[in-house]
Design a protein around this motif. Structure first.
Motif, mmCIF file in Angstrom:
data_model
loop_
_atom_site.group_PDB
_atom_site.id
_atom_site.type_symbol
_atom_site.label_atom_id
_atom_site.label_comp_id
_atom_site.label_asym_id
_atom_site.label_seq_id
_atom_site.Cartn_x
_atom_site.Cartn_y
_atom_site.Cartn_z
ATOM 1 N N UNK A 192 0.821 -1.222 0.000
ATOM 2 C CA UNK A 192 0.000 0.000 0.000
ATOM 3 C C UNK A 192 0.853 1.271 0.000
ATOM 4 N N UNK A 193 0.328 2.315 -0.678
ATOM 5 C CA UNK A 193 0.941 3.649 -0.579
ATOM 6 C C UNK A 193 0.319 4.376 0.605
ATOM 7 N N UNK A 194 1.097 5.284 1.206
ATOM 8 C CA UNK A 194 0.601 6.021 2.369
ATOM 9 C C UNK A 194 0.360 7.477 1.981
ATOM 10 N N UNK A 195 -0.872 7.950 2.194
ATOM 11 C CA UNK A 195 -1.166 9.372 1.974
ATOM 12 C C UNK A 195 -1.654 9.964 3.291
ATOM 13 N N UNK A 196 -1.115 11.130 3.651
ATOM 14 C CA UNK A 196 -1.526 11.757 4.912
ATOM 15 C C UNK A 196 -1.796 13.236 4.687
ATOM 16 N N UNK A 197 -2.544 13.806 5.623
ATOM 17 C CA UNK A 197 -2.923 15.226 5.553
ATOM 18 C C UNK A 197 -1.818 16.074 6.191
ATOM 19 N N UNK A 198 -1.609 17.306 5.682
ATOM 20 C CA UNK A 198 -0.559 18.148 6.284
ATOM 21 C C UNK A 198 -0.833 18.602 7.720
ATOM 22 N N UNK A 199 -2.056 18.384 8.228
ATOM 23 C CA UNK A 199 -2.303 18.693 9.645
ATOM 24 C C UNK A 199 -1.705 17.615 10.560
ATOM 25 N N UNK A 200 -1.185 16.535 9.971
ATOM 26 C CA UNK A 200 -0.518 15.501 10.791
ATOM 27 C C UNK A 200 0.846 16.012 11.255
ATOM 28 N N UNK A 201 1.366 15.365 12.274
ATOM 29 C CA UNK A 201 2.659 15.783 12.825
ATOM 30 C C UNK A 201 3.798 15.442 11.851
ATOM 31 N N UNK A 202 4.944 16.062 12.084
ATOM 32 C CA UNK A 202 6.110 15.849 11.217
ATOM 33 C C UNK A 202 6.505 14.362 11.154
ATOM 34 N N UNK A 203 6.460 13.663 12.291
ATOM 35 C CA UNK A 203 6.846 12.249 12.332
ATOM 36 C C UNK A 203 5.951 11.386 11.455
ATOM 37 N N UNK A 204 4.673 11.737 11.386
ATOM 38 C CA UNK A 204 3.721 10.996 10.540
ATOM 39 C C UNK A 204 3.954 11.358 9.074
ATOM 40 N N UNK A 205 4.139 12.643 8.824
ATOM 41 C CA UNK A 205 4.336 13.075 7.420
ATOM 42 C C UNK A 205 5.594 12.438 6.832
ATOM 43 N N UNK A 206 6.601 12.257 7.688
ATOM 44 C CA UNK A 206 7.873 11.696 7.205
ATOM 45 C C UNK A 206 7.711 10.261 6.705
ATOM 46 N N UNK A 207 6.676 9.577 7.170
ATOM 47 C CA UNK A 207 6.469 8.179 6.771
ATOM 48 C C UNK A 207 5.559 8.037 5.547
ATOM 49 N N UNK A 208 5.073 9.174 5.045
ATOM 50 C CA UNK A 208 4.084 9.120 3.957
ATOM 51 C C UNK A 208 4.743 9.158 2.584
ATOM 52 N N UNK A 209 4.045 8.544 1.611
ATOM 53 C CA UNK A 209 4.480 8.683 0.217
ATOM 54 C C UNK A 209 4.042 10.038 -0.332
ATOM 55 N N UNK A 210 2.890 10.524 0.115
ATOM 56 C CA UNK A 210 2.399 11.835 -0.316
ATOM 57 C C UNK A 210 1.731 12.535 0.866
ATOM 58 N N UNK A 211 1.909 13.875 0.932
ATOM 59 C CA UNK A 211 1.188 14.696 1.913
ATOM 60 C C UNK A 211 0.187 15.518 1.105
ATOM 61 N N UNK A 212 -1.110 15.285 1.329
ATOM 62 C CA UNK A 212 -2.133 15.843 0.442
ATOM 63 C C UNK A 212 -3.341 16.365 1.222
ATOM 64 N N UNK A 213 -3.995 17.384 0.664
ATOM 65 C CA UNK A 213 -5.273 17.850 1.219
ATOM 66 C C UNK A 213 -6.320 16.754 0.979
ATOM 67 N N UNK A 214 -7.493 16.875 1.595
ATOM 68 C CA UNK A 214 -8.496 15.805 1.436
ATOM 69 C C UNK A 214 -8.947 15.691 -0.018
ATOM 70 N N UNK A 215 -9.158 16.831 -0.684
ATOM 71 C CA UNK A 215 -9.593 16.754 -2.082
ATOM 72 C C UNK A 215 -8.497 16.167 -2.957
ATOM 73 N N UNK A 216 -7.241 16.562 -2.679
ATOM 74 C CA UNK A 216 -6.118 16.000 -3.455
ATOM 75 C C UNK A 216 -5.985 14.498 -3.179
ATOM 76 N N UNK A 217 -6.293 14.078 -1.945
ATOM 77 C CA UNK A 217 -6.285 12.633 -1.636
ATOM 78 C C UNK A 217 -7.301 11.901 -2.497
#
Ligand code: SF4
Length: 302
Positions: free
Chosen positions: A191-216
């Motif tokens: 699986x690819x990981x997509x997270x919202x930019x309101x997540x913490x830096x540690x979570x964003x660092x593990x994501x394949x993409x940081x995206x808004x909900x519509x962009x997700x």
């Protein structure tokens, strides 16, 4: 079914349009005319000839709809559905920040109250925050960013621009922890990981993409992988699953639930249309000043 039929009948009688944010309960999303992010919904509603807007979301979203459609009646089914992050800063606190940093421009996330927007120079969404800073504010040395510290941190990582950042946060997105992502990756290695930019830096660092909900949602439609781990409020999974029956979506954690977003029920939508409540009323001056703040962003988007 009776409630749904009654809602549709009243909607036609009042020439109303029903908007639902991506984080709303599935049954509320299903009766809405439009489902999306807060600004996109307000823009869509402003473009319709509806006389009434029923905004199924949190308070600042209904205020944004009122700012963009001041001639329409805007209703929120539950007036107590606030956004804890938006409520972490008020207009007086913005004025104090401006006084302490008179040379700084003030950039606010769309997740702010109308009276906070009225104090700010410019607005942004999670989708355009990086490009707004990179393009529109590129010559500014000092920028105040309110209210989300994690979105500010994300923009700093992407642009190098430091902020005088307010220490607000979304209580729902900070519930998503790095260990949740690691656990899901272990369970679903393809699986690819997509997270919202309101997540913490540690979570964003593990994501394949940081995206808004519509962009997700767009990413989910277009990407050629079958499985996605989604790090945002779990309501958005309803839309993703409905739009992509060939793909599998996993919540980063089932704990990422915004209680305020779940306060709107079908019954409250019905009562809202029956009794024309709860109407969003804003002072003309607030509407005018907040609109300037949003307009500067929309001009950039256009
Ligand atoms: S999910 Fe977070 S930002 Fe969105 S309404 Fe809830 S508290 Fe506010």
């Amino acid at each position: 079914m009776e409630i749904v039929t009654e809602i549709q009948k009243l909607k036609r009688a009042h020439n109303a349009v029903i908007l639902a944010h991506n984080y709303q309960l599935p049954e509320v999303q299903d009766i809405a005319d439009f489902v999306g992010d807060s600004l996109g919904l307000s823009i869509q509603a402003a473009g319709t000839d509806a006389r009434v807007i029923v905004f199924c979301g949190v308070y600042f979203m209904a205020e944004t709809a009122k700012i963009l459609s001041p001639q329409k009646t805007v209703l929120i089914p539950d007036k107590d559905a606030g956004c804890p992050m938006a409520d972490m800063i008020d207009a007086e606190q913005v004025r104090a920040l401006k006084k302490a940093n008179p040379q700084a421009k003030v950039l606010c996330y769309v997740n702010t109250t109308a009276e906070v927007k009225a104090e700010c120079d410019l607005c942004c969404t999670s989708a355009n925050a990086v490009s707004m800073v990179r393009d529109v504010l590129k010559n500014e040395k000092y920028i105040i960013f309110v209210p989300d510290q994690h979105l500010a941190d994300h923009v700093t990582q992407q642009t190098g621009q430091e902020f005088i950042a307010w220490k607000g946060f979304c209580p729902t997105h900070v519930k998503i922890l790095p260990e949740h992502i690691l656990r899901q990756k272990e369970l679903h290695p393809e699986a690819l990981v997509i997270v919202h930019p309101e997540c913490t830096r540690g979570v964003r660092a593990l994501a394949d993409r940081v995206l808004s909900t519509e962009a997700m949602c767009s990413f989910a439609r277009e990407v050629q992988v079958r499985e996605l781990i989604v790090g945002t409020e779990i309501g958005v999974l309803h839309k993703m699953r409905a739009e992509n029956s060939d793909k599998v979506f996993y919540a980063a954690t089932e704990h990422a639930v915004c209680p305020n977003m779940k306060m709107t029920t079908l019954e409250k939508v019905l009562w809202s249309l029956q009794e024309m409540r709860h109407e969003i009323i804003l002072p003309q001056e607030t509407i005018y000043r907040a609109k300037q703040c949003i307009r500067r962003m929309l001009e950039y988007r256009a």
